[in-house]
Scaffold this active site. Structure first.
Site, mmCIF file in Angstrom:
data_model
loop_
_atom_site.group_PDB
_atom_site.id
_atom_site.type_symbol
_atom_site.label_atom_id
_atom_site.label_comp_id
_atom_site.label_asym_id
_atom_site.label_seq_id
_atom_site.Cartn_x
_atom_site.Cartn_y
_atom_site.Cartn_z
ATOM 1 N N HIS A 17 -22.134 6.727 -26.811
ATOM 2 C CA HIS A 17 -22.037 5.347 -27.409
ATOM 3 C C HIS A 17 -23.002 4.384 -26.428
ATOM 4 C CE1 HIS A 17 -18.993 3.425 -25.254
ATOM 5 N NE2 HIS A 17 -18.174 4.344 -25.542
ATOM 6 N N HIS A 20 -22.125 4.095 -22.515
ATOM 7 C CA HIS A 20 -22.608 5.282 -21.655
ATOM 8 C C HIS A 20 -24.188 5.188 -21.502
ATOM 9 C CE1 HIS A 20 -19.441 7.373 -24.278
ATOM 10 N NE2 HIS A 20 -18.791 7.168 -22.997
ATOM 11 N N CYS A 125 -1.084 7.022 -20.167
ATOM 12 C CA CYS A 125 -2.218 6.626 -21.192
ATOM 13 C C CYS A 125 -2.894 7.950 -21.298
ATOM 14 C CB CYS A 125 -2.801 5.519 -20.771
ATOM 15 S SG CYS A 125 -4.149 5.088 -21.622
ATOM 16 N N CYS A 128 -6.881 7.041 -20.866
ATOM 17 C CA CYS A 128 -7.239 7.173 -19.263
ATOM 18 C C CYS A 128 -7.148 8.448 -18.635
ATOM 19 C CB CYS A 128 -6.687 5.891 -18.382
ATOM 20 S SG CYS A 128 -6.827 4.414 -19.207
ATOM 21 N N CYS A 142 -2.004 -0.247 -22.645
ATOM 22 C CA CYS A 142 -2.967 0.205 -21.588
ATOM 23 C C CYS A 142 -4.134 -1.206 -22.170
ATOM 24 C CB CYS A 142 -3.396 1.345 -21.567
ATOM 25 S SG CYS A 142 -5.149 1.679 -20.783
ATOM 26 N N HIS A 145 -6.890 0.718 -23.745
ATOM 27 C CA HIS A 145 -6.647 1.225 -24.996
ATOM 28 C C HIS A 145 -5.404 0.855 -25.741
ATOM 29 C CE1 HIS A 145 -8.649 4.228 -21.960
ATOM 30 N NE2 HIS A 145 -9.498 4.585 -23.080
ATOM 31 N N LYS A 294 -13.284 -4.197 -25.441
ATOM 32 C CA LYS A 294 -14.479 -3.150 -24.805
ATOM 33 C C LYS A 294 -14.747 -2.159 -25.906
ATOM 34 C CE LYS A 294 -14.243 0.918 -21.976
ATOM 35 N NZ LYS A 294 -13.310 1.924 -21.124
ATOM 36 N N LYS A 297 -15.072 4.718 -27.738
ATOM 37 C CA LYS A 297 -14.684 5.747 -28.697
ATOM 38 C C LYS A 297 -13.503 5.288 -29.605
ATOM 39 C CE LYS A 297 -15.880 8.978 -26.081
ATOM 40 N NZ LYS A 297 -16.927 9.385 -25.259
HETATM 41 N N1 MSP Z 1 -14.924 10.831 -17.386
HETATM 42 C C1 MSP Z 1 -15.016 9.423 -16.625
HETATM 43 C C2 MSP Z 1 -15.572 9.123 -15.500
HETATM 44 C C3 MSP Z 1 -15.523 10.369 -14.486
HETATM 45 S S1 MSP Z 1 -16.816 9.794 -13.123
HETATM 46 C C4 MSP Z 1 -16.384 10.939 -11.689
HETATM 47 C C5 MSP Z 1 -14.934 8.550 -17.614
HETATM 48 N N2 MSP Z 1 -15.717 8.609 -18.702
HETATM 49 S S2 MSP Z 1 -15.972 7.741 -19.834
HETATM 50 O O1 MSP Z 1 -16.672 8.440 -20.823
HETATM 51 O O2 MSP Z 1 -14.915 7.110 -20.427
HETATM 52 O O3 MSP Z 1 -17.183 6.714 -19.162
HETATM 53 C C6 MSP Z 1 -16.706 5.486 -18.804
HETATM 54 C C7 MSP Z 1 -17.829 4.886 -17.958
HETATM 55 O O4 MSP Z 1 -18.755 4.934 -19.111
HETATM 56 C C8 MSP Z 1 -17.568 3.383 -17.797
HETATM 57 O O5 MSP Z 1 -17.247 3.182 -16.499
HETATM 58 C C9 MSP Z 1 -18.770 2.874 -17.928
HETATM 59 O O6 MSP Z 1 -19.826 3.262 -16.937
HETATM 60 C C10 MSP Z 1 -19.424 3.291 -19.069
HETATM 61 N N3 MSP Z 1 -18.848 2.738 -20.263
HETATM 62 C C11 MSP Z 1 -18.135 3.228 -21.232
HETATM 63 N N4 MSP Z 1 -17.684 2.315 -22.209
HETATM 64 C C12 MSP Z 1 -18.512 0.979 -21.774
HETATM 65 C C13 MSP Z 1 -18.674 -0.200 -22.350
HETATM 66 N N5 MSP Z 1 -18.088 -0.546 -23.476
HETATM 67 N N6 MSP Z 1 -19.441 -1.032 -21.799
HETATM 68 C C14 MSP Z 1 -20.201 -0.705 -20.737
HETATM 69 N N7 MSP Z 1 -19.911 0.535 -20.058
HETATM 70 C C15 MSP Z 1 -18.861 1.564 -20.489
HETATM 71 O O7 MSP Z 1 -14.400 7.265 -17.491
#
Ligand code: MSP
Length: 504
Positions: A17, A20, A125, A128, A142, A145, A294, A297
């Site tokens: 999304h 990312h 959680c 997370c 959380c 979440h 936030k 997904k």
């Molecule tokens: N898999 C772990 C990260 C491991 S790194 C060694 C994870 N994945 S995640 O798919 O949840 O991605 C989290 C990251 O995606 C956030 O830290 C951020 O960089 C980005 N984002 C996910 N959702 C976001 C928003 N709503 N807004 C901005 N960035 C976001 O955590």
């Protein structure tokens, strides 16, 4: 000079999304900027393919884990390709060399006596994939979440002891003011380090989590997904070996939601092996939907990047995100309306308009031959071009950091306003003398070219507009002589298509 930049590796329990896309675009903008500065860059992004969330999703779709991971990782890679992310490597934790590296890493810690086995009862959680402290929760849920239930789980696991390294880490953070930026997140990290640290659980029993890398010292367990994922930052280079010139010269781009794993777990995992922590964590806030929640997904409130691309293009999306970086931290509200509004206001009405009216005039009056200056410039003209050159040249003058980007954009947009005012005031369409009218067109076109050059790291496709103008891109343009911006033939292409207003 080398610059190794990473994004988080993303969970594959859903399609990518805009959150990312956001972090990955930020990292790519910085990578492109550092290249202008003359650095050798390595950008790594990728997918985090282990853990129960991913396994649950594969099962829901009736797919085996490997096929599911291939499918989802491909959709992340495909999106990043379409977003013009020039990544050097796409990491996948399901790769064999990554598994070997995680096992070597775990074994090395185990041999050093840094790992203990013990029973643990904690608040878990699933969103997370982490145990949370009761102090992390808001209304017993959380904060990231809120739609998921916190579970109390009791089991025997392996733990990395963190507390012995807490003081060393505090000293590291205090001794390296750039270790975590911006300042607000540095304070947040130091605050986390004020209390004694609980041990980090690094395992999951196979009875509960099926998808993961087996621990080399106990085949009943797999590595905890975060322990596994963090190691991606080194496993891709050469399974734990030293990375000449690239490590620890690394900058991890992360959202504020994953400060603890990157600011506490990861440096301590490295310290425990005698390896220097990463040089820098660049942290940004969250993209939030209406109501400040936030985008995720799990919350189901994300914007589909493809819808945005379909409406304002890749560059329109990259521009919005870059412009709205909060230099001092904090979240950014985003909606399709806001993206379109920004696109129309800045790209269509200011930059697009500047190019269209100048190119239109050159076409009608000079048969597309770019006119020369008529004598020397006035001091106003010179100052206008000097300011825009300075803003565009920031990329060449220093290694730009994430928090500099909105300032650069603001200055470039101010320059577009100034150039639009200049051509409106001079009104070359009313000037009879061709040389004088041509002079105004040439000065305006030079400003437009410099503005676009300054936007290349943010909007790489702008290069195509520059090519049609016949601009020399990118490096030589930033020579002090701002008039050598166009190629020798001085002919405008007929088909310049700058940004056009979008109606939704
Ligand atoms: N898999 C772990 C990260 C491991 S790194 C060694 C994870 N994945 S995640 O798919 O949840 O991605 C989290 C990251 O995606 C956030 O830290 C951020 O960089 C980005 N984002 C996910 N959702 C976001 C928003 N709503 N807004 C901005 N960035 C976001 O955590």
């Amino acid at each position: 000079m080398k610059s190794y930049i990473t994004t988080p590796i993303y969970y594959i329990n859903g399609d990518p999304h805009i959150g990312h896309a956001n972090t990955t675009i930020m990292a790519d903008i910085i990578r492109r900027g550092r290249e202008f500065y003359g650095m050798d860059t390595y950008l790594q992004t990728g997918c985090d393919e282990h853990g129960q969330k991913n396994a649950d999703m594969a099962r829901q779709l009736d797919m085996n884990n490997a096929d599911y991971a291939d499918m989802r990782s491909a959709s992340f890679a495909d999106l990043f390709n379409r977003l013009d992310i020039g990544y050097t490597n796409f990491a996948r934790t399901s790769s064999l060399h990554h598994a070997c590296c995680v096992q070597d890493f775990a074994m090395a810690l185990y041999r050093r006596g840094a790992i203990v086995k013990k029973p643990y009862t904690g608040l878990y959680c699933r969103g997370c994939e982490q145990f949370r402290l009761s102090s992390d929760l808001r209304d017993d849920q959380c904060p990231d979440h809120p739609s998921l239930k916190i579970e109390t789980i009791e089991e025997i696991n392996y733990f990395l002891r963190l507390e012995p390294y807490r003081q060393e880490l505090i000293e590291w953070v205090e001794g390296h003011p750039d270790f975590i930026q911006p300042e607000t997140y540095r304070s947040e990290l130091l605050e986390m380090l004020r209390q004694p640290l609980e041990d980090m659980c690094i395992s999951r029993p196979k009875t509960r989590v099926s998808l993961g890398i087996e621990l080399p010292f106990d085949s009943d367990y797999v590595a905890y997904v975060w322990f596994d994922a963090l190691i991606n930052y080194i496993s891709q280079h050469d399974a734990g070996a030293q990375i000449p010139g690239w490590w620890p010269n690394v900058e991890h781009f992360i959202g504020k939601d994953i400060i603890k794993p990157h600011g506490v777990y990861w440096p301590i995992m490295l310290m425990a092996l005698g390896v220097e922590p990463p040089a820098k964590l660049t942290v940004h806030g969250m993209l939030v939907g209406p109501g400040g929640l936030k985008m995720s997904k799990t919350a189901g409130n994300g914007i589909n990047p493809d819808d945005v691309i379909g409406t304002v293009g890749v560059d329109g999306l990259r521009y919005y995100l870059a412009k709205n970086i909060r230099p001092y931290g904090g979240d950014t509200q985003v909606s399709m309306d806001m993206i379109v509004q920004t696109y129309n206001a800045d790209l269509a009405n200011k930059i697009g308009n500047l190019i269209t009216r100048t190119a239109g005039l050159i076409k009608r009056r000079f048969g597309n031959v770019i006119p020369d200056l008529n004598g020397s410039m006035s001091s106003d003209e010179f100052n206008m071009l000097k300011d825009v050159r300075k803003a565009a040249g920031t990329w060449w003058d220093k290694p730009v950091n994430l928090h500099d980007i909105p300032g650069i954009i603001e200055q470039l947009i101010k320059s577009a306003d100034q150039a639009n005012r200049y051509i409106a005031d001079k009104a070359p369409w009313k000037i009879d003398n061709d040389d004088q009218a041509g002079h105004v067109c040439r000065v305006t076109l030079s400003a437009a070219i410099l503005i676009m050059i300054g936007l290349i790291p943010v909007m790489p496709n702008i290069k195509h507009v520059l090519e049609k103008i016949g601009a020399k891109t990118p490096m030589p343009c930033i020579s002090p002589s701002v008039f050598n911006l166009v190629k020798e033939n001085h002919i405008l292409d007929e088909t310049i298509v700058p940004f056009k207003k979008v109606v939704i």
